[in-house]
Design an enzyme around this catalytic site. Sequence first.
Site, PDB file in Angstrom:
ATOM      1  N   THR A 388       0.891  -1.170  -0.104  1.00 37.04           N
ATOM      2  CA  THR A 388      -0.032   0.163   0.089  1.00 37.04           C
ATOM      3  C   THR A 388       1.078   1.124   0.040  1.00 37.04           C
ATOM      4  OG1 THR A 388      -1.373  -1.263   1.404  1.00 37.04           O
ATOM      5  CG2 THR A 388      -2.003   0.982   1.171  1.00 37.04           C
ATOM      6  N   SER A 406      -4.026   1.462  -2.391  1.00 31.32           N
ATOM      7  CA  SER A 406      -3.542   0.283  -2.424  1.00 31.32           C
ATOM      8  C   SER A 406      -3.842  -0.474  -3.739  1.00 31.32           C
ATOM      9  CB  SER A 406      -4.027  -0.583  -1.183  1.00 31.32           C
ATOM     10  OG  SER A 406      -3.307  -1.887  -1.214  1.00 31.32           O
ATOM     11  N   ILE A 407      -2.990  -1.503  -4.116  1.00 28.14           N
ATOM     12  CA  ILE A 407      -3.523  -2.428  -5.103  1.00 28.14           C
ATOM     13  C   ILE A 407      -3.272  -3.945  -4.248  1.00 28.14           C
ATOM     14  CG2 ILE A 407      -3.127  -0.998  -7.249  1.00 28.14           C
ATOM     15  CD1 ILE A 407      -0.517  -2.348  -7.359  1.00 28.14           C
ATOM     16  N   ASN A 408      -3.107  -3.953  -3.156  1.00 27.13           N
ATOM     17  CA  ASN A 408      -2.845  -5.162  -2.354  1.00 27.13           C
ATOM     18  C   ASN A 408      -1.576  -5.766  -2.399  1.00 27.13           C
ATOM     19  OD1 ASN A 408      -4.176  -6.948  -0.543  1.00 27.13           O
ATOM     20  ND2 ASN A 408      -4.904  -8.219  -1.833  1.00 27.13           N
ATOM     21  N   ASP A 430      -8.838  -9.668  -0.488  1.00 27.20           N
ATOM     22  CA  ASP A 430      -9.099  -9.440   0.939  1.00 27.20           C
ATOM     23  C   ASP A 430     -10.700  -9.907   1.515  1.00 27.20           C
ATOM     24  OD1 ASP A 430      -6.620  -8.205   1.275  1.00 27.20           O
ATOM     25  OD2 ASP A 430      -7.531  -6.109   1.109  1.00 27.20           O
ATOM     26  N   SER A 460      -7.634  -2.636   6.435  1.00 23.64           N
ATOM     27  CA  SER A 460      -6.870  -1.978   7.548  1.00 23.64           C
ATOM     28  C   SER A 460      -6.354  -0.647   7.374  1.00 23.64           C
ATOM     29  CB  SER A 460      -5.656  -3.055   7.954  1.00 23.64           C
ATOM     30  OG  SER A 460      -6.069  -4.195   8.599  1.00 23.64           O
TER      31      SER A 460
END
Length: 580
Positions: A388, A406-408, A430, A460
């Site tokens: 992230t 984010s893109i994970n 996720d 998160s």
Amino acid sequence: MIKTSVISLFILALMACSDAPQSDLTKQQQDTGQGHKQAAIASAHPLATQAGLDILEKGGNAYDAAIATAAVLAVVEPYSAGMGGGGFWLLHDEATQQTRFIDAREKAPLAAHRDMYLDEDGNVIEDLSINGPMAAGIPGQAAAFAHIAKEYGNLPLSTSLAAAIQHAQNGFQIDRKYQILARWRLDALRDYPSAAEIFLQDNDVPNENHVLVQKDLAKTLTALANNGKAGFYEGPVAKQMVDSVQAAGGIWTLEDLKKYEVVEREPVTSEYRLANRQYKVTSAPPPSSGGIAIAQMFNMLEALEQHHEISWSELDGADEIHLLSEVMRRAYYDRAHYLGDSDFVQVPTDTLLDKQYAKKISKNIKLGKATKSADLGTQQQIYEGFHTTHLSVIDQDGNRVSATLSINLPFGSAYLAEGTGLLLNNEMDDFSVKPGVPNAYGLVGNEANAIAAEKRPLSSMSPSFIETEDKIAIIGTPGGSRIITMVFLGMLEYVRGNPVEDWVSRPRFHHQYLPDVIQYEKDSLTLVEIASLKMKGHELKEIQRQYGNMQAILWDKKNNKITAAADPRGVGSAEVRHIK
């Protein structure tokens, strides 16, 4: 935000953007002439920080600068965030004292369903939710840019995106961090030629002098700059995305893109009294788990001090780590059991934030003995990607932004939609891919975070503010499930009165209920602390690397001074500048 110092060059462009009524955050805009004249930006890359500062010099406000900063990060940090991903934005207007939370989290496609990653026997299909277009949720980054520029900005989107377009078109030199993360995802990137052609060099990790050029991404950003949201979610760009995704076996449709909207939510706001001083924290609501978890941890520290005669501020060393790990454990227990997308599930927010509830769940915390996570109740776990980025902004009028994007996983799904330059996220991972069924470790997935069409996965990401009457902090970080505890620890440095450099550089430890261990950065605990924690009953696991990349700003209103810092673990930069 109050629209101040708009130069005449942009008036016609702003009028052309939309005739729609603006939100309350912009309705009362007047030039007070009482700005503190200092501004600051902290981000994960020097080119992004510079882009934001340049926008402030051109008459932009904090929101314009945040867009410019985030857009450049989307170009120069393809491993962390991008136009194929999403994120959370916390905005504050200093003149009206209004705060807004912009939820631009990715959404599950319309064809998504609870068991989409399971085979006919009900087993998880390996990597389907991690690599390739099936792993990608509908991105929210572009919609966030368009929404924030239209509702809160001073400048047209074309101005705020200009630097990002330039860096995509002309290229930039990669760094060591890029190489490390490209190597980590090398096999996945090699699986998709469109991605390998752009992000690798001769199908391998690029050398450090390599210049990364992304001409297709420049075209996509230009379409967004010229046509707003429709330039991305409708028209040629949208068709190219959908055609590419479907050709590779994905389930996106044009309807998925057209229906995507950001959501404005009320942030989680809570107040505490610690060490005889009052603090206010503003953070992210569901589908983020961060704001509630941070509030719970502060509530527990307050309850321990007021009702159980255990004062965190008087502890240090192993005793402090133990106490903080215990409040982390309890907050993450509730996170695993109750949190999800509040548009789809009933999140018991009032109960979780109640002071009496904090008193109840903290009463069995003992300084001399660790609680076993299994004793808290049924076991559930949330899995989450970890790559992230974060940016913090304050302008010369005190308006501020904390944004986590984010893109994970690094390089997301590793799939690049051909012709668009868009590296797609893998945020679908996720979700709880198989809720209600124990995995190999006996952990049960969170039903509240089960997959559903148009649902947003739990996150998160915790862009936050913490403040007293005379000081305000803007803070956030990447780091997957560790984001919440990193932000919490950074806030505690603020509470102790330590400078902003200490917030971003302090050694980090983490407890997330399951697995039942204290994780800590390499060499961040002393042998004495380790031995003491083990004596209290804790299991410990050293993470063989540093983690997180915090970006933070402190505004000392009493002394009219701003300081900012970028995490030394990364390559970012933080700069304070006087704006005329």
